[in-house]
Scaffold this motif. Structure first.
Motif, PDB file in Angstrom:
ATOM      1  N   ASP A 193       0.782  -1.231  -0.089  1.00 30.72           N
ATOM      2  CA  ASP A 193      -0.224  -0.144   0.017  1.00 30.72           C
ATOM      3  C   ASP A 193       0.722   1.251  -0.044  1.00 30.72           C
ATOM      4  OD1 ASP A 193      -2.119  -1.812   0.415  1.00 30.72           O
ATOM      5  OD2 ASP A 193      -2.344  -1.362   2.413  1.00 30.72           O
ATOM      6  N   VAL A 194       0.783   2.244  -0.935  1.00 35.14           N
ATOM      7  CA  VAL A 194       1.658   3.357  -1.082  1.00 35.14           C
ATOM      8  C   VAL A 194       0.616   4.426  -1.820  1.00 35.14           C
ATOM      9  CG1 VAL A 194       3.610   2.126  -1.513  1.00 35.14           C
ATOM     10  CG2 VAL A 194       2.372   2.736  -3.447  1.00 35.14           C
ATOM     11  N   PRO A 195       0.901   5.638  -1.677  1.00 35.25           N
ATOM     12  CA  PRO A 195       0.106   6.610  -2.320  1.00 35.25           C
ATOM     13  C   PRO A 195       0.356   6.669  -3.811  1.00 35.25           C
ATOM     14  CG  PRO A 195       1.667   7.561  -0.425  1.00 35.25           C
ATOM     15  CD  PRO A 195       2.111   6.343  -0.706  1.00 35.25           C
ATOM     16  N   LEU A 196      -1.051   6.940  -4.273  1.00 36.46           N
ATOM     17  CA  LEU A 196      -0.909   6.855  -5.640  1.00 36.46           C
ATOM     18  C   LEU A 196      -0.990   8.144  -6.136  1.00 36.46           C
ATOM     19  CD1 LEU A 196      -1.406   5.336  -8.362  1.00 36.46           C
ATOM     20  CD2 LEU A 196      -4.006   5.327  -7.843  1.00 36.46           C
ATOM     21  N   ARG A 197      -0.070   8.697  -6.977  1.00 35.88           N
ATOM     22  CA  ARG A 197       0.133  10.115  -7.331  1.00 35.88           C
ATOM     23  C   ARG A 197       0.099  10.188  -8.874  1.00 35.88           C
ATOM     24  NH1 ARG A 197       4.730  11.304  -2.496  1.00 35.88           N
ATOM     25  NH2 ARG A 197       3.295  11.528  -1.022  1.00 35.88           N
ATOM     26  N   LEU A 198      -0.758  10.689  -9.283  1.00 47.65           N
ATOM     27  CA  LEU A 198      -0.923  10.723 -10.994  1.00 47.65           C
ATOM     28  C   LEU A 198      -0.769  12.264 -11.464  1.00 47.65           C
ATOM     29  CD1 LEU A 198      -3.930   8.306 -11.453  1.00 47.65           C
ATOM     30  CD2 LEU A 198      -1.225   8.055 -11.401  1.00 47.65           C
ATOM     31  N   VAL A 199      -0.457  13.010 -10.498  1.00 46.42           N
ATOM     32  CA  VAL A 199      -0.139  14.629 -11.106  1.00 46.42           C
ATOM     33  C   VAL A 199       0.945  15.053 -10.325  1.00 46.42           C
ATOM     34  CG1 VAL A 199      -2.637  15.224 -11.835  1.00 46.42           C
ATOM     35  CG2 VAL A 199      -1.864  15.655  -9.572  1.00 46.42           C
ATOM     36  N   SER A 200       1.676  16.014 -10.676  1.00 44.53           N
ATOM     37  CA  SER A 200       2.821  16.309  -9.688  1.00 44.53           C
ATOM     38  C   SER A 200       2.360  17.270  -8.800  1.00 44.53           C
ATOM     39  CB  SER A 200       3.865  17.207 -10.846  1.00 44.53           C
ATOM     40  OG  SER A 200       3.224  18.648 -11.107  1.00 44.53           O
ATOM     41  N   ALA A 201       3.264  17.234  -7.627  1.00 45.81           N
ATOM     42  CA  ALA A 201       3.179  17.885  -6.421  1.00 45.81           C
ATOM     43  C   ALA A 201       3.030  19.590  -7.013  1.00 45.81           C
ATOM     44  CB  ALA A 201       4.321  17.904  -5.657  1.00 45.81           C
ATOM     45  N   SER A 202       3.675  20.049  -7.851  1.00 46.07           N
ATOM     46  CA  SER A 202       3.269  21.647  -8.307  1.00 46.07           C
ATOM     47  C   SER A 202       2.011  21.582  -8.759  1.00 46.07           C
ATOM     48  CB  SER A 202       4.496  21.915  -9.296  1.00 46.07           C
ATOM     49  OG  SER A 202       4.090  21.117 -10.337  1.00 46.07           O
ATOM     50  N   GLU A 203       1.447  20.734  -9.440  1.00 43.51           N
ATOM     51  CA  GLU A 203      -0.147  20.819  -9.809  1.00 43.51           C
ATOM     52  C   GLU A 203      -1.036  20.714  -8.669  1.00 43.51           C
ATOM     53  OE1 GLU A 203      -1.000  19.066 -13.875  1.00 43.51           O
ATOM     54  OE2 GLU A 203       0.644  17.786 -13.446  1.00 43.51           O
ATOM     55  N   ASP A 204      -0.877  20.076  -7.826  1.00 41.04           N
ATOM     56  CA  ASP A 204      -1.823  20.037  -6.675  1.00 41.04           C
ATOM     57  C   ASP A 204      -0.955  19.548  -5.505  1.00 41.04           C
ATOM     58  OD1 ASP A 204      -3.989  19.367  -4.910  1.00 41.04           O
ATOM     59  OD2 ASP A 204      -4.658  17.535  -5.993  1.00 41.04           O
ATOM     60  N   PRO A 205      -0.816  20.592  -4.633  1.00 42.88           N
ATOM     61  CA  PRO A 205      -0.368  20.524  -3.305  1.00 42.88           C
ATOM     62  C   PRO A 205      -0.611  19.311  -2.359  1.00 42.88           C
ATOM     63  CG  PRO A 205      -0.960  22.770  -3.641  1.00 42.88           C
ATOM     64  CD  PRO A 205      -1.500  21.984  -4.925  1.00 42.88           C
ATOM     65  N   LYS A 246      -0.599  12.934   1.035  1.00 42.58           N
ATOM     66  CA  LYS A 246      -1.639  11.821   0.353  1.00 42.58           C
ATOM     67  C   LYS A 246      -1.590  10.568   1.224  1.00 42.58           C
ATOM     68  CE  LYS A 246      -3.749  10.971  -4.026  1.00 42.58           C
ATOM     69  NZ  LYS A 246      -3.750  11.062  -5.551  1.00 42.58           N
ATOM     70  N   ALA A 247      -2.682   9.869   1.524  1.00 41.12           N
ATOM     71  CA  ALA A 247      -2.537   8.710   2.102  1.00 41.12           C
ATOM     72  C   ALA A 247      -2.307   7.683   1.305  1.00 41.12           C
ATOM     73  CB  ALA A 247      -4.080   8.414   2.572  1.00 41.12           C
ATOM     74  N   SER A 248      -1.974   6.285   1.694  1.00 43.44           N
ATOM     75  CA  SER A 248      -1.460   5.126   0.806  1.00 43.44           C
ATOM     76  C   SER A 248      -2.953   4.856   0.181  1.00 43.44           C
ATOM     77  CB  SER A 248      -1.047   4.125   1.905  1.00 43.44           C
ATOM     78  OG  SER A 248       0.307   4.469   2.195  1.00 43.44           O
ATOM     79  N   ALA A 249      -3.002   4.218  -1.022  1.00 45.20           N
ATOM     80  CA  ALA A 249      -4.017   3.565  -1.590  1.00 45.20           C
ATOM     81  C   ALA A 249      -3.677   2.137  -1.483  1.00 45.20           C
ATOM     82  CB  ALA A 249      -3.879   3.859  -3.358  1.00 45.20           C
ATOM     83  N   PRO A 250      -4.856   1.282  -1.336  1.00 43.87           N
ATOM     84  CA  PRO A 250      -4.869  -0.349  -1.249  1.00 43.87           C
ATOM     85  C   PRO A 250      -3.838  -0.665  -2.456  1.00 43.87           C
ATOM     86  CG  PRO A 250      -7.017   0.507  -1.109  1.00 43.87           C
ATOM     87  CD  PRO A 250      -6.227   1.852  -1.735  1.00 43.87           C
ATOM     88  N   GLU A 251      -3.092  -1.740  -2.095  1.00 49.98           N
ATOM     89  CA  GLU A 251      -2.258  -2.226  -3.229  1.00 49.98           C
ATOM     90  C   GLU A 251      -2.886  -2.689  -4.301  1.00 49.98           C
ATOM     91  OE1 GLU A 251       0.895  -5.959  -3.668  1.00 49.98           O
ATOM     92  OE2 GLU A 251       0.338  -5.645  -1.491  1.00 49.98           O
ATOM     93  N   GLU A 252      -4.071  -3.157  -4.340  1.00 42.13           N
ATOM     94  CA  GLU A 252      -4.771  -3.575  -5.650  1.00 42.13           C
ATOM     95  C   GLU A 252      -4.956  -2.454  -6.754  1.00 42.13           C
ATOM     96  OE1 GLU A 252      -6.513  -5.892  -8.611  1.00 42.13           O
ATOM     97  OE2 GLU A 252      -5.241  -6.328  -6.881  1.00 42.13           O
ATOM     98  N   LEU A 253      -5.223  -0.974  -6.047  1.00 39.11           N
ATOM     99  CA  LEU A 253      -5.414   0.002  -6.629  1.00 39.11           C
ATOM    100  C   LEU A 253      -4.133   0.327  -7.580  1.00 39.11           C
ATOM    101  CD1 LEU A 253      -7.694   2.494  -4.908  1.00 39.11           C
ATOM    102  CD2 LEU A 253      -8.238   1.030  -6.783  1.00 39.11           C
ATOM    103  N   ILE A 254      -2.905   0.336  -6.724  1.00 42.86           N
ATOM    104  CA  ILE A 254      -1.509   0.384  -7.458  1.00 42.86           C
ATOM    105  C   ILE A 254      -1.328  -0.443  -8.439  1.00 42.86           C
ATOM    106  CG2 ILE A 254       0.779   0.686  -7.003  1.00 42.86           C
ATOM    107  CD1 ILE A 254      -0.908   2.772  -5.331  1.00 42.86           C
ATOM    108  N   TRP A 255      -1.576  -1.594  -8.444  1.00 45.73           N
ATOM    109  CA  TRP A 255      -1.465  -2.656  -9.400  1.00 45.73           C
ATOM    110  C   TRP A 255      -2.424  -2.350 -10.673  1.00 45.73           C
ATOM    111  CZ3 TRP A 255       2.365  -5.530 -10.112  1.00 45.73           C
ATOM    112  CH2 TRP A 255       2.921  -6.178  -8.884  1.00 45.73           C
ATOM    113  N   LYS A 256      -3.671  -1.686 -10.434  1.00 45.82           N
ATOM    114  CA  LYS A 256      -4.545  -1.460 -11.608  1.00 45.82           C
ATOM    115  C   LYS A 256      -3.891  -0.174 -12.270  1.00 45.82           C
ATOM    116  CE  LYS A 256      -8.752  -2.912  -9.722  1.00 45.82           C
ATOM    117  NZ  LYS A 256     -10.098  -2.803  -9.338  1.00 45.82           N
ATOM    118  N   GLN A 257      -3.115   0.505 -11.581  1.00 42.95           N
ATOM    119  CA  GLN A 257      -2.628   1.846 -12.121  1.00 42.95           C
ATOM    120  C   GLN A 257      -1.259   1.261 -13.073  1.00 42.95           C
ATOM    121  OE1 GLN A 257      -3.744   5.038 -12.458  1.00 42.95           O
ATOM    122  NE2 GLN A 257      -2.026   4.931 -13.942  1.00 42.95           N
TER     123      GLN A 257
END
Length: 541
Positions: free
Chosen positions: A159-171, A176-187
């Motif tokens: 389980d780790v944070p899922l970040r799909l935009v840069s920190a400069s775009e969205d502080p 950001k909280a961790s996402a479930p591992e399954e969501l990471i695998w889907k990404q």
């Protein structure tokens, strides 16, 4: 030949891609980084330079996932590698399953550096005045590198944070909280699919070494195997086993580990290293940093210019010698064993010359030169023909040079070998795995035959799926010794109790400490302190 993408790795590009679009500073002064960003994304040449910075963090020579002080130790934390006692605690603790969230050094943040740079790239490349085809291709390349980083995060941390935009775009991305591992695998799946869509099948010479469609398909298939989606895995992996793809096994296993045979037909994804660029040894990111490969310095025995931090375990040697080659063969043992280990051949056979390395040092001389560290503790190697075994790691050393101190990273000429991350042999074994699980027994047997034929092993028939499955596990162990595969294979092939028994049976250092939580590395405490929204992996709480 070496690709020139690393020549484009400039300090300006690093700052631009890493910092992204920073907001105005207090007192309303003009932020110079903002000005750089506004003027940077204006040409294809600049976009290509930015792409080099996305690759950069995964190539860490000392501190990085493929660096000697961090990733190489954690990814080889299984039963095939013996860690020399008395070395750095940050490496010793994970190796013996004594690590905690406070164990120093982790590649967690470094992998997110790649992800953030990929996110910045994916946002800004659309602004560059170039063809839509080139935008799609470069976006696919960035998507692959983001998916690859998330693959390493998911397999190591869960389980780790899922970040799909840069920190400069969205502080909010920073906290950001961790996402479930399954969501990471889907990404990961989505990123590899996006990469597969627009990456080229082949690259022109000047781009050799950059990811291709074949790499995206191979990692997508690997992702499906890791998720036990075997129908999808078999379908993907079978694509790159035929035209227009021309991957195949090299005739000589050794050719996957020398700088003279880089970018060969077996290489699906290869990291480029070149010691002639930059100076220094510690893998920082600046315009003058070294771009060389440092692992020979870490693994090389004493007396060869190396620091000698690892040996093969007794269990991997035992598994190599378990099946000898047919009578009349030009070697007694599996051909891969002669690339994987140094040993005195005449101790156990007469057909193969003993060899000499690193300025014509004999094995006896190398063994004795390494005595000071071996006295701290060494594996209890098998006895063969009444003689006690003596073995050192040969794979990833600069054994092919036969020059004194050839493993020393303090000479740029010793840092030129590339690292093959995905070889066609892995495609074959991943396909065999998926074929077994989908009832395509004949296809799995053919895949295994190709692996065994190159190793010089006799033709073999299997009684059924269970027999084939055992062979897949066994061949993965031998083929990828010291390549960071074994831990993750054990983790996905066995449950916790079964894996612990394997570690105990094979006398893995620290096996008695192994718990279910050690399927993962803990998120580092400094990350938890910095990001108060993130939570430790459930097994480590």
């Amino acid at each position: 030949m070496k690709t020139n993408i690393w020549k484009q790795l400039s300090l300006v590009a690093i700052m631009t891609i890493a910092l992204g679009g920073c907001k105005k500073s207090f007192l309303d002064r003009v932020n110079p980084n903002q000005a750089v960003e506004k003027t940077f994304w204006v040409s294809e040449a600049n976009a290509q330079s930015a792409m080099a910075t996305v690759y950069s963090p995964i190539r860490g020579q000392m501190y990085g996932y493929y660096g000697g002080f961090t990733g190489w130790h954690t990814m080889n934390r299984a039963d095939d590698v013996w860690f020399i006692l008395g070395e750095e605690i940050m490496n010793w603790e994970p190796a013996t399953y004594a690590n905690t969230a406070n164990t120093a050094e982790s590649d967690f943040s470094r992998l997110y550096k790649t992800i953030n740079r990929a996110n910045v790239f994916l946002t800004n490349v659309k602004k560059v005045p170039m063809s839509q085809e080139k935008i799609n291709e470069l976006s696919a390349e960035a998507s692959f590198l983001r998916g690859f980083s998330y693959f390493l995060l998911a397999t190591n941390f869960g389980d780790v944070p899922l970040r799909l935009v840069s920190a400069s775009e969205d502080p909010d991305e920073v906290m950001k909280a961790s996402a479930p591992e399954e969501l990471i695998w889907k990404q990961i799946e989505a990123d590899f699919k996006a990469a597969k869509e627009f990456l080229p099948v082949t690259r022109p010479t000047k781009e050799t070494g950059r990811v291709t469609k074949g790499a995206a398909i191979a990692y997508l298939g690997k992702t499906y195997n890791y998720r036990k989606m075997y129908v999808e895995a078999e379908a993907e992996l079978s694509i790159i086993m035929k035209a227009p793809y021309s991957y195949d096994l090299t005739t000589k296993f050794e050719d996957n580990f020398t700088e003279n045979t880089e970018l060969n037909k077996e290489s699906v994804f290869e990291l480029i290293y070149d010691g002639s660029f930059g100076s220094g040894s510690w893998g920082s990111e600046s315009a003058t940093s070294t771009q060389g490969f440092g692992i020979p310095n870490f693994v090389g025995p004493q007396g060869t210019g190396g620091w000698f931090k690892w040996m093969p375990t007794a269990s991997i040697v035992a598994d190599f010698i378990k099946e000898e080659r047919p009578t009349g063969s030009d070697t007694r043992f599996d051909k891969r064993m002669y690339t994987s280990f140094f040993w005195k051949h005449s101790d156990f056979e007469t057909a193969t010359p003993d060899g000499a390395w690193f300025g014509n040092m004999t094995f006896d001389q190398i063994w004795e030169a390494s005595a000071t560290k071996r006295l701290r503790g060494e594996p209890d190697f098998p006895t063969i023909n009444g003689k006690k075994g003596r073995f050192l790691i040969k794979k990833f050393t600069n054994f092919y040079k036969n020059e004194a101190d050839a493993n020393s990273m303090y000479s740029q000429k010793n840092q030129n070998n590339n690292l093959r991350l995905m070889r066609f042999s892995e495609v074959l074994l991943l396909h065999a795995e998926a074929a077994i699980k989908t009832g395509k027994i004949g296809d799995a047997a053919n895949d295994l035959k190709r692996i065994r034929d190159r190793a010089g092993l006799a033709n073999k028939t299997w009684s059924g799926a269970d027999d084939l499955w055992k062979e897949v596990i066994h061949q993965n162990e031998l083929e990828f010794f010291f390549e960071g595969h074994r831990f993750f294979d054990l983790k996905r092939f066995y449950n916790y109790a079964q894996m612990k028994q394997v570690l105990v049976d094979n006398k893995k250092q620290g096996a008695e400490n192994f718990q279910a939580k050690h399927f993962y590395l803990p998120i580092p405490q400094n990350e938890l302190n910095t990001n108060t929204s993130i939570q430790q992996h459930p097994l480590w709480r």
